[in-house]
Design a protein around this motif. Structure first.
Motif, PDB file in Angstrom:
ATOM      1  N   ILE A  21      -0.746  -4.415   6.890  1.00 44.86           N
ATOM      2  CA  ILE A  21      -1.201  -3.273   6.169  1.00 44.86           C
ATOM      3  C   ILE A  21      -1.108  -2.139   7.323  1.00 44.86           C
ATOM      4  CG2 ILE A  21      -3.073  -2.100   5.055  1.00 44.86           C
ATOM      5  CD1 ILE A  21      -3.867  -4.862   3.782  1.00 44.86           C
ATOM      6  N   PHE A  22      -0.626  -0.993   6.663  1.00 47.21           N
ATOM      7  CA  PHE A  22      -0.648   0.532   7.361  1.00 47.21           C
ATOM      8  C   PHE A  22      -2.179   0.887   7.190  1.00 47.21           C
ATOM      9  CE2 PHE A  22      -0.459   4.734   6.948  1.00 47.21           C
ATOM     10  CZ  PHE A  22      -0.313   5.489   8.163  1.00 47.21           C
ATOM     11  N   VAL A  23      -2.894   1.322   7.963  1.00 45.20           N
ATOM     12  CA  VAL A  23      -4.094   1.762   8.034  1.00 45.20           C
ATOM     13  C   VAL A  23      -4.161   3.453   8.445  1.00 45.20           C
ATOM     14  CG1 VAL A  23      -6.819   1.777   8.158  1.00 45.20           C
ATOM     15  CG2 VAL A  23      -5.530  -0.426   7.619  1.00 45.20           C
ATOM     16  N   GLY A  24      -4.225   4.257   7.872  1.00 42.93           N
ATOM     17  CA  GLY A  24      -4.380   5.567   8.343  1.00 42.93           C
ATOM     18  C   GLY A  24      -4.426   6.585   7.213  1.00 42.93           C
ATOM     19  N   GLY A  25      -5.017   7.627   7.288  1.00 43.36           N
ATOM     20  CA  GLY A  25      -4.923   8.793   6.357  1.00 43.36           C
ATOM     21  C   GLY A  25      -5.578   8.074   5.027  1.00 43.36           C
ATOM     22  N   GLN A  26      -4.929   8.338   4.029  1.00 43.98           N
ATOM     23  CA  GLN A  26      -5.379   7.573   2.870  1.00 43.98           C
ATOM     24  C   GLN A  26      -4.861   6.465   2.492  1.00 43.98           C
ATOM     25  OE1 GLN A  26      -4.210  10.500  -0.361  1.00 43.98           O
ATOM     26  NE2 GLN A  26      -5.354  11.986   0.670  1.00 43.98           N
ATOM     27  N   GLY A  27      -4.168   5.556   3.387  1.00 39.32           N
ATOM     28  CA  GLY A  27      -3.681   4.424   3.223  1.00 39.32           C
ATOM     29  C   GLY A  27      -4.418   3.539   4.011  1.00 39.32           C
TER      30      GLY A  27
ATOM     31  N   PHE B 131      -3.232  -7.445  -5.465  1.00 34.51           N
ATOM     32  CA  PHE B 131      -3.762  -6.080  -4.847  1.00 34.51           C
ATOM     33  C   PHE B 131      -2.646  -5.469  -4.350  1.00 34.51           C
ATOM     34  CE2 PHE B 131      -3.114  -9.386  -1.689  1.00 34.51           C
ATOM     35  CZ  PHE B 131      -2.525  -8.936  -0.498  1.00 34.51           C
ATOM     36  N   THR B 132      -3.072  -3.876  -4.255  1.00 34.61           N
ATOM     37  CA  THR B 132      -2.131  -2.830  -3.775  1.00 34.61           C
ATOM     38  C   THR B 132      -2.585  -2.582  -2.151  1.00 34.61           C
ATOM     39  OG1 THR B 132      -3.202  -1.130  -4.542  1.00 34.61           O
ATOM     40  CG2 THR B 132      -1.401  -1.806  -5.770  1.00 34.61           C
ATOM     41  N   ALA B 133      -1.616  -2.131  -1.407  1.00 32.35           N
ATOM     42  CA  ALA B 133      -1.775  -1.754  -0.066  1.00 32.35           C
ATOM     43  C   ALA B 133      -0.743  -0.832   0.390  1.00 32.35           C
ATOM     44  CB  ALA B 133      -2.148  -2.835   0.910  1.00 32.35           C
ATOM     45  N   SER B 134      -0.967   0.037   1.223  1.00 36.36           N
ATOM     46  CA  SER B 134       0.158   0.713   1.959  1.00 36.36           C
ATOM     47  C   SER B 134       0.516  -0.330   3.268  1.00 36.36           C
ATOM     48  CB  SER B 134      -0.519   2.162   2.640  1.00 36.36           C
ATOM     49  OG  SER B 134      -1.627   1.951   3.529  1.00 36.36           O
ATOM     50  N   ILE B 135       1.847  -0.348   3.377  1.00 37.06           N
ATOM     51  CA  ILE B 135       2.490  -1.387   4.214  1.00 37.06           C
ATOM     52  C   ILE B 135       3.371  -0.626   5.168  1.00 37.06           C
ATOM     53  CG2 ILE B 135       1.968  -3.372   2.994  1.00 37.06           C
ATOM     54  CD1 ILE B 135       4.963  -3.265   2.396  1.00 37.06           C
ATOM     55  N   PRO B 136       3.626  -0.804   6.567  1.00 34.54           N
ATOM     56  CA  PRO B 136       4.533  -0.146   7.357  1.00 34.54           C
ATOM     57  C   PRO B 136       5.974  -0.686   6.955  1.00 34.54           C
ATOM     58  CG  PRO B 136       3.476  -2.123   8.581  1.00 34.54           C
ATOM     59  CD  PRO B 136       2.859  -1.910   7.134  1.00 34.54           C
ATOM     60  N   GLY B 137       7.047   0.132   7.314  1.00 36.04           N
ATOM     61  CA  GLY B 137       8.285  -0.245   6.867  1.00 36.04           C
ATOM     62  C   GLY B 137       9.374   0.649   7.496  1.00 36.04           C
ATOM     63  N   PRO B 138      10.793   0.560   7.090  1.00 42.13           N
ATOM     64  CA  PRO B 138      11.647   1.655   7.714  1.00 42.13           C
ATOM     65  C   PRO B 138      11.355   2.784   7.369  1.00 42.13           C
ATOM     66  CG  PRO B 138      12.780  -0.470   6.794  1.00 42.13           C
ATOM     67  CD  PRO B 138      11.254  -0.692   6.597  1.00 42.13           C
TER      68      PRO B 138
ATOM     69  N   GLY C 284       8.585   4.562   7.745  1.00 46.93           N
ATOM     70  CA  GLY C 284       7.028   5.100   7.826  1.00 46.93           C
ATOM     71  C   GLY C 284       6.341   3.899   7.091  1.00 46.93           C
ATOM     72  N   GLN C 285       5.790   4.580   5.792  1.00 47.27           N
ATOM     73  CA  GLN C 285       4.841   3.404   5.229  1.00 47.27           C
ATOM     74  C   GLN C 285       4.975   3.855   3.777  1.00 47.27           C
ATOM     75  OE1 GLN C 285       3.643   4.813   8.029  1.00 47.27           O
ATOM     76  NE2 GLN C 285       3.089   6.953   7.326  1.00 47.27           N
ATOM     77  N   GLY C 286       4.595   2.867   2.834  1.00 49.60           N
ATOM     78  CA  GLY C 286       4.605   3.037   1.596  1.00 49.60           C
ATOM     79  C   GLY C 286       3.862   2.136   0.506  1.00 49.60           C
ATOM     80  N   THR C 287       3.846   2.361  -0.552  1.00 51.17           N
ATOM     81  CA  THR C 287       2.771   1.745  -1.203  1.00 51.17           C
ATOM     82  C   THR C 287       3.311   0.114  -1.851  1.00 51.17           C
ATOM     83  OG1 THR C 287       1.750   3.479  -2.173  1.00 51.17           O
ATOM     84  CG2 THR C 287       1.437   1.410  -3.406  1.00 51.17           C
ATOM     85  N   ALA C 288       2.944  -0.894  -1.585  1.00 47.00           N
ATOM     86  CA  ALA C 288       3.170  -2.103  -2.326  1.00 47.00           C
ATOM     87  C   ALA C 288       2.146  -2.982  -3.166  1.00 47.00           C
ATOM     88  CB  ALA C 288       3.850  -3.245  -0.957  1.00 47.00           C
TER      89      ALA C 288
ATOM     90  N   ALA D  10       7.758  -3.099  -3.581  1.00 47.29           N
ATOM     91  CA  ALA D  10       7.556  -2.112  -2.800  1.00 47.29           C
ATOM     92  C   ALA D  10       8.283  -0.886  -2.849  1.00 47.29           C
ATOM     93  CB  ALA D  10       7.864  -2.452  -1.108  1.00 47.29           C
ATOM     94  N   MET D  11       7.668   0.399  -2.879  1.00 46.72           N
ATOM     95  CA  MET D  11       8.327   1.298  -3.296  1.00 46.72           C
ATOM     96  C   MET D  11       9.705   1.650  -2.291  1.00 46.72           C
ATOM     97  SD  MET D  11       5.846   4.326  -1.642  1.00 46.72           S
ATOM     98  CE  MET D  11       6.646   5.732  -2.632  1.00 46.72           C
ATOM     99  N   ASN D  12      10.650   2.301  -3.098  1.00 49.66           N
ATOM    100  CA  ASN D  12      11.858   2.114  -2.549  1.00 49.66           C
ATOM    101  C   ASN D  12      12.177   3.189  -1.216  1.00 49.66           C
ATOM    102  OD1 ASN D  12      11.868   4.357  -4.251  1.00 49.66           O
ATOM    103  ND2 ASN D  12      14.019   4.347  -4.655  1.00 49.66           N
ATOM    104  N   ARG D  13      11.211   3.965  -1.023  1.00 48.70           N
ATOM    105  CA  ARG D  13      11.543   4.941   0.118  1.00 48.70           C
ATOM    106  C   ARG D  13      10.225   5.324   0.689  1.00 48.70           C
ATOM    107  NH1 ARG D  13      12.630  11.433  -0.803  1.00 48.70           N
ATOM    108  NH2 ARG D  13      12.242  11.953   1.403  1.00 48.70           N
ATOM    109  N   PHE D  14      10.110   4.737   1.910  1.00 51.40           N
ATOM    110  CA  PHE D  14       9.048   4.796   2.811  1.00 51.40           C
ATOM    111  C   PHE D  14       9.040   6.160   3.566  1.00 51.40           C
ATOM    112  CE2 PHE D  14       7.181   0.072   3.413  1.00 51.40           C
ATOM    113  CZ  PHE D  14       7.426   0.103   2.035  1.00 51.40           C
ATOM    114  N   THR D  15       8.154   6.929   3.704  1.00 55.64           N
ATOM    115  CA  THR D  15       7.997   8.015   4.581  1.00 55.64           C
ATOM    116  C   THR D  15       6.903   8.159   5.695  1.00 55.64           C
ATOM    117  OG1 THR D  15       6.669   9.407   3.133  1.00 55.64           O
ATOM    118  CG2 THR D  15       9.376   9.277   2.827  1.00 55.64           C
TER     119      THR D  15
END
Length: 385
Positions: A93-99, A118-125, A127-131, A152-157
């Protein structure tokens, strides 16, 4: 026209508590109750647990215990006033900001299957996004089993805000959940971008039947509606199955919406708020092709979650919206007439407990709150004797 609050209202229940909780270190202490007026009766607020690290979501387990997520990527069980160790088996899981670790929802057959989402922000190509994930809670409650990433959302930033993201489960078992526009507002109008959308998928992660773009190729098949800034609350009314969201505006313009398939809720083309700089947003407050909110706040209260009161403990509140607020540190009760029209707002506990992140109506009709603090608390609201 939507029902609006254009200025801060005085708290109707912000007087000092007549019973002061004796605070004790550690998360296992259950406090004495604070008492507050609420309309023509009084409520009591009891502390079920403390020492939680920015808790984000709570659900009630079949035996009356609680399962809580913490944004710091921890999931815990609270039972008999004691908070257990972190449940193992979470994904990276990406932990940072609101994530971080965000919402949790129990499958309707949890008592048998022990399945949860459950939902979480995760790291990926990029940056990070919601999964969104499914898993089953082990019988010993020590770890998650059968973990599966459903979406997982299609565009991480690289941005650290506006991940959404709460879950509502429909009667057919399909899941609705929201993702914010990740701080890049034009993404909310792109039908080929999951950001700024309400999503609708099956329990195994496929696009749900009835989605507006599922067959026509004009947008992503998981999308239900667009034009959402940062929906952090979502609920389905058990009385009639209507879907509702509450979402953050900028400087003002927080909204309650009833998202419908294929509809567009306007961000950033229309808004009842302004940018933080004071600049106008888009073309104004209304434009053809964009739905109006049912209700909005100006200035912003920073809503964290929404539920609808359906229970026996507070019959006076039947059908009302309950909205957790971070900025003004309160619970807003949005009164609704029998036909569903908004009829006013009552603000409870303003400034008494800190930033209120989640609100849930428990099976017994009591109301649960989570406070988004380093020493976050699980609180329970009951009717005073």
């Amino acid at each position: 026209m939507p029902f609006a609050i254009r200025r801060g209202l005085p708290s109707l229940a912000g007087s000092a508590a007549v019973v002061t909780a004796f605070l004790m270190a550690g998360p296992s202490f259950v406090s004495a109750a604070d008492r507050y007026p609420a309309g023509n009766f009084e409520v009591e607020v009891s502390e079920i647990a403390s020492g939680l690290e920015h808790p984000w979501s709570v659900e009630v387990l079949p035996d009356g215990a609680y399962i809580v997520t913490e944004r710091s990527a921890k999931m815990r069980i609270v039972r008999n006033g004691r908070t257990g160790p972190p449940v193992e088996g979470l994904p990276r899981i990406f932990v940072g900001g609101q994530g971080g670790l965000l919402d949790i929802a129990l499958s309707p057959d949890f008592a048998v299957s022990r399945k949860l989402y459950f939902t979480a922000s995760i790291p990926g190509p990029g940056g990070q996004g919601t999964a969104l994930f499914s898993a089953s809670l082990g019988k010993d409650e020590r770890r998650l089993e059968n973990l599966k990433q459903l979406f997982a959302m299609n565009r991480f930033t690289g941005t650290g805000q506006h991940f959404g993201s709460r879950i509502a489960i429909a009667k057919d078992g399909n899941l609705f959940f929201g993702i914010g526009e990740r701080g890049e507002m034009d993404r909310a109008q792109d039908p080929n971008d999951h950001a700024g959308s309400i999503l609708h998928i099956t329990p195994d992660g496929r696009p749900a039947p009835g989605n507006p773009f599922a067959d026509n190729g004009k947008g992503l098949p998981e999308i239900w509606s667009k034009g959402h800034r940062n929906p952090q609350g979502i609920v389905i009314d058990p009385a009639d199955g209507t879907l509702y969201t509450v979402e953050h505006g900028a400087r003002g313009g927080d909204e309650i919406n009833a998202p419908k398939a294929g509809h567009n809720y306007g961000w950033p083309v229309i808004s009842f708020g302004k940018h933080y700089s004071g600049a106008e947003i888009g073309v104004g407050q209304a434009a053809e092709g964009y739905d109006q909110p049912l209700y909005y706040w100006d200035p912003s209260i920073a809503p964290g979650a929404i539920d609808i009161y359906r229970g026996a403990m507070f019959p006076e509140w039947e059908g009302d919206f309950l909205v957790a607020a971070l900025k003004y540190q309160l619970l807003a009760r949005i009164e609704r007439q029998d036909g569903g029209a908004v009829d006013g707002e009552e603000r409870l506990f303003q400034g008494e407990y800190g930033r209120v992140r989640d609100v849930k109506v428990a099976p017994d009709g009591s109301i649960l709150l989570l406070t988004d603090e380093e020493d976050g608390k699980l609180l329970r609201i009951t009717r005073a004797p």
